[in-house]
Write an enzyme that holds these catalytic residues in place. Structure first.
Site, PDB file in Angstrom:
ATOM      1  N   ARG A  55     -51.866  -7.269  25.019  1.00 47.66           N
ATOM      2  CA  ARG A  55     -53.130  -6.534  24.946  1.00 47.66           C
ATOM      3  C   ARG A  55     -54.261  -7.274  24.235  1.00 47.66           C
ATOM      4  O   ARG A  55     -55.296  -6.676  23.967  1.00 47.66           O
ATOM      5  CB  ARG A  55     -52.896  -5.162  24.289  1.00 47.66           C
ATOM      6  CG  ARG A  55     -51.970  -4.288  25.134  1.00 47.66           C
ATOM      7  CD  ARG A  55     -51.667  -2.955  24.491  1.00 47.66           C
ATOM      8  NE  ARG A  55     -50.751  -2.210  25.337  1.00 47.66           N
ATOM      9  CZ  ARG A  55     -49.431  -2.357  25.339  1.00 47.66           C
ATOM     10  NH1 ARG A  55     -48.859  -3.220  24.525  1.00 47.66           N
ATOM     11  NH2 ARG A  55     -48.674  -1.652  26.161  1.00 47.66           N
ATOM     12  N   HIS A 105     -36.310  -3.003  24.285  1.00 49.57           N
ATOM     13  CA  HIS A 105     -36.762  -3.211  25.665  1.00 49.57           C
ATOM     14  C   HIS A 105     -35.944  -4.267  26.390  1.00 49.57           C
ATOM     15  O   HIS A 105     -36.314  -4.698  27.483  1.00 49.57           O
ATOM     16  CB  HIS A 105     -38.254  -3.578  25.683  1.00 49.57           C
ATOM     17  CG  HIS A 105     -39.130  -2.454  25.245  1.00 49.57           C
ATOM     18  ND1 HIS A 105     -40.404  -2.648  24.745  1.00 49.57           N
ATOM     19  CD2 HIS A 105     -38.927  -1.111  25.206  1.00 49.57           C
ATOM     20  CE1 HIS A 105     -40.943  -1.472  24.433  1.00 49.57           C
ATOM     21  NE2 HIS A 105     -40.061  -0.534  24.693  1.00 49.57           N
ATOM     22  N   GLY A 159     -46.891  -9.920  19.290  1.00 52.87           N
ATOM     23  CA  GLY A 159     -47.779 -10.729  18.472  1.00 52.87           C
ATOM     24  C   GLY A 159     -47.074 -11.732  17.583  1.00 52.87           C
ATOM     25  O   GLY A 159     -47.676 -12.725  17.174  1.00 52.87           O
ATOM     26  N   CYS A 178     -22.127  -5.573  31.935  1.00 54.22           N
ATOM     27  CA  CYS A 178     -21.302  -5.064  33.021  1.00 54.22           C
ATOM     28  C   CYS A 178     -21.555  -3.570  33.188  1.00 54.22           C
ATOM     29  O   CYS A 178     -21.502  -2.809  32.224  1.00 54.22           O
ATOM     30  CB  CYS A 178     -19.826  -5.316  32.731  1.00 54.22           C
ATOM     31  SG  CYS A 178     -18.725  -4.652  34.003  1.00 54.22           S
ATOM     32  N   GLN A 194     -55.592  -6.421  15.790  1.00 53.24           N
ATOM     33  CA  GLN A 194     -56.317  -5.257  16.277  1.00 53.24           C
ATOM     34  C   GLN A 194     -55.896  -4.007  15.518  1.00 53.24           C
ATOM     35  O   GLN A 194     -54.842  -3.981  14.875  1.00 53.24           O
ATOM     36  CB  GLN A 194     -56.053  -5.068  17.780  1.00 53.24           C
ATOM     37  CG  GLN A 194     -56.507  -6.232  18.645  1.00 53.24           C
ATOM     38  CD  GLN A 194     -56.000  -6.114  20.081  1.00 53.24           C
ATOM     39  OE1 GLN A 194     -54.986  -5.480  20.348  1.00 53.24           O
ATOM     40  NE2 GLN A 194     -56.720  -6.733  21.008  1.00 53.24           N
ATOM     41  N   CYS A 224     -17.544  -1.910  32.589  1.00 57.92           N
ATOM     42  CA  CYS A 224     -16.854  -1.910  31.295  1.00 57.92           C
ATOM     43  C   CYS A 224     -17.794  -2.145  30.114  1.00 57.92           C
ATOM     44  O   CYS A 224     -17.359  -2.111  28.960  1.00 57.92           O
ATOM     45  CB  CYS A 224     -15.733  -2.940  31.289  1.00 57.92           C
ATOM     46  SG  CYS A 224     -16.293  -4.663  31.198  1.00 57.92           S
TER      47      CYS A 224
END
Length: 381
Positions: free
Chosen positions: A66, A145, A55, A153, A249, A156
Site C-alpha cells: 500500500r 497468510h 513493510g 498434505c 503511514q 494427513c
C-alpha cells in the site's frame, strides 16, 4: 494466474486518499525518545509479541502492498497501489525475488530477541517466509497468510518446505501443487491464503492467544487494515496490554496504541537493539541435510543411503537440485527426490556425497564424506 475478481479485491484494499498514502517521519529527537521507551517496555514485558507486515521486508527488496506512487521506499509503490492506479512509478526500483531475498536487520533482531528470552511469539502477515528463514522456530511463529515455500498434505496434514515457490495453480481457489505426500500419497496443496479464504486454524488460534495475553505487542510495517489478522494486535490493547506501532503511514489502530513510531523499520529496530545492548548478528544461510541408512527390498534385499534436506524442526525441505554419490569408486547421480542410493554388500566403510543446491544464493556444491559403519541417521549443518 489470478482472476479479475481477486485483482479487484486487491485493488479495493489500496489506500484511497493522499492523506492515507502520506508517509510520516519522526525527528531524530523523537526517534531517540520513543526507542528508549520501547527498549524499556521490552525489558519489563512478561509476554512480548511481535506482529509484522510487508513493510519489514522492503529493505530486503520485496515490495509492500500500500505504499503510494511517491513513496521513499527503494522498492517503489505497493502492489495494490499499482493495481488501483494503473501506475508503476517513474524510476527503476530495487527489487528481489522472494527466493533470493536476505532477511533484514529487523528479521535478525527478532531472532536475537527470541534467543535472549524477550520475544515469546511472532505473528506475520507476510508470505515471503523470511521469519522462518531467519531462524525463528516454527513453533513460535504464526504465518497467518501462509508461506510461499510451504505445502501441506490435504489428507494427513504433513508439511513440506521447498526452496522454491510452491504455488502453481491456475485458479485462485485451486491450491493443489501436483506433488504427492511421501507419507500417505495424498495431494499436496500450497499454504497461501487468498482473498475470501479462511485463515489456517492453528495460526489463527496461536496468533489470537499470544496477542491476547501479551503485555507488549509491537506491530511493524503493517497498515493494520486486513482482518481478522489486524484484530490480533488490537486484542493486546483491548486486553490492557501496550500496543506500539512502527509504520511510515498512519494505521487504523493508531488511536489504540500506547505510541506510534514513524520511521523505517530497520532504523527504528537498530536503535532499540542498541539501547538493549544486544548485538544483531548478520544472516547466515544454514542448510541441514539428514543422511541415514535404510532397508530396500527391490530388486533384492539390501541397504540404501537416504539423503534428505530438512528444516530446523525436522520438516522435509527440498533443498537440492541433484545429489551425486561416490560409493566404492562408482559415481551415481540422482536429480529427483527422494535421493536414495543402493549400497553394495557388504556395506562399504564410507561414501562421498556432493550436494547441489537450488542456488538462489549462488551456493557452491557441498562435499561430505559419510562414515557408513554403524550409521543410522546423522544431520549435517
Amino acid at each position: 494466474t489470478q482472476s479479475t475478481w481477486e485483482f479487484n479485491q486487491m485493488a479495493s484494499t489500496a489506500h484511497k486518499t493522499e492523506e492515507e498514502k502520506k508517509e510520516y517521519f519522526d525527528t531524530k529527537e523523537e526517534l531517540e525518545a520513543k526507542t528508549t521507551e520501547l527498549a524499556k517496555l521490552i525489558k519489563e514485558a512478561k509476554h512480548f509479541v511481535v506482529f509484522t507486515g510487508a513493510g519489514i521486508s522492503t529493505s530486503a527488496g520485496i515490495p509492500d502492498y500500500r505504499s503510494g506512487i511517491n513513496t521513499v521506499l527503494p522498492t517503489g509503490p505497493g502492489a495494490w497501489e499499482k493495481l488501483a492506479t494503473g501506475q508503476k512509478g517513474k524510476k527503476q526500483y530495487a527489487r528481489k525475488q522472494m527466493a533470493s531475498a536476505i532477511p533484514t536487520l529487523t528479521h535478525m533482531a527478532f531472532v536475537r530477541l527470541f534467543e535472549e528470552g524477550y520475544l515469546k511469539f511472532l505473528v506475520s502477515q507476510n508470505v515471503d517466509g523470511m521469519h522462518r528463514k531467519s531462524g525463528i522456530p516454527p513453533e513460535n511463529l504464526a504465518e497467518v497468510h501462509g508461506n510461499t515455500n510451504l505445502e501441506k498434505c490435504m489428507k494427513c496434514k504433513k508439511e513440506f518446505m521447498r526452496d522454491f515457490r510452491v504455488r502453481n495453480a491456475a485458479k485462485v481457489t485451486d491450491h493443489k501443487t501436483g506433488r504427492k505426500c511421501t507419507a500417505c500419497n495424498g495431494d499436496l496443496c500450497d499454504s497461501i491464503i487468498n482473498f475470501g479464504e479462511n485463515l489456517p486454524k492453528k495460526a489463527l488460534e496461536d496468533g489470537f492467544n499470544n496477542c491476547g495475553k501479551a503485555d507488549l505487542c509491537i506491530a511493524l510495517g503493517s497498515s493494520l487494515r486486513v482482518t481478522p489478522a489486524a484484530d490480533m494486535p488490537a486484542s493486546t490493547a483491548s486486553n490492557g496490554g501496550k500496543l506500539v506501532i512502527v509504520n511510515l503511514q498512519k494505521t487504523s489502530l493508531d488511536d489504540a496504541a500506547a505510541f506510534v513510531i514513524h520511521g523505517m523499520c530497520d532504523e527504528v529496530i537498530k536503535l532499540v537493539m542498541q539501547k538493549l545492548g544486544i548485538e544483531v548478528q548478520p544472516f547466515k544461510l544454514k542448510r541441514r541435510v539428514k543422511i541415514s541408512l535404510g532397508d530396500v527390498v527391490k530388486p533384492k534385499p539390501g541397504k540404501a543411503l537416504h539423503v534428505e534436506g530438512i528444516d530446523i524442526d525436522g520438516t522435509p525441505y527440498s533443498l537440492f537440485s541433484k545429489v551425486v554419490a561416490v560409493i566404492n569408486k562408482v559415481t551415481t547421480t540422482s536429480e529427483k527426490e527422494p535421493f536414495i542410493f543402493k549400497l553394495p554388500a557388504p556395506v562399504p566403510a564410507e561414501a562421498a556425497i556432493t550436494l547441489y543446491f537450488q542456488a538462489h544464493y549462488s551456493e557452491p556444491p557441498a562435499n561430505i564424506i559419510i562414515p557408513l559403519t554403524g550409521l543410522q541417521a546423522k544431520i549435517f549443518l
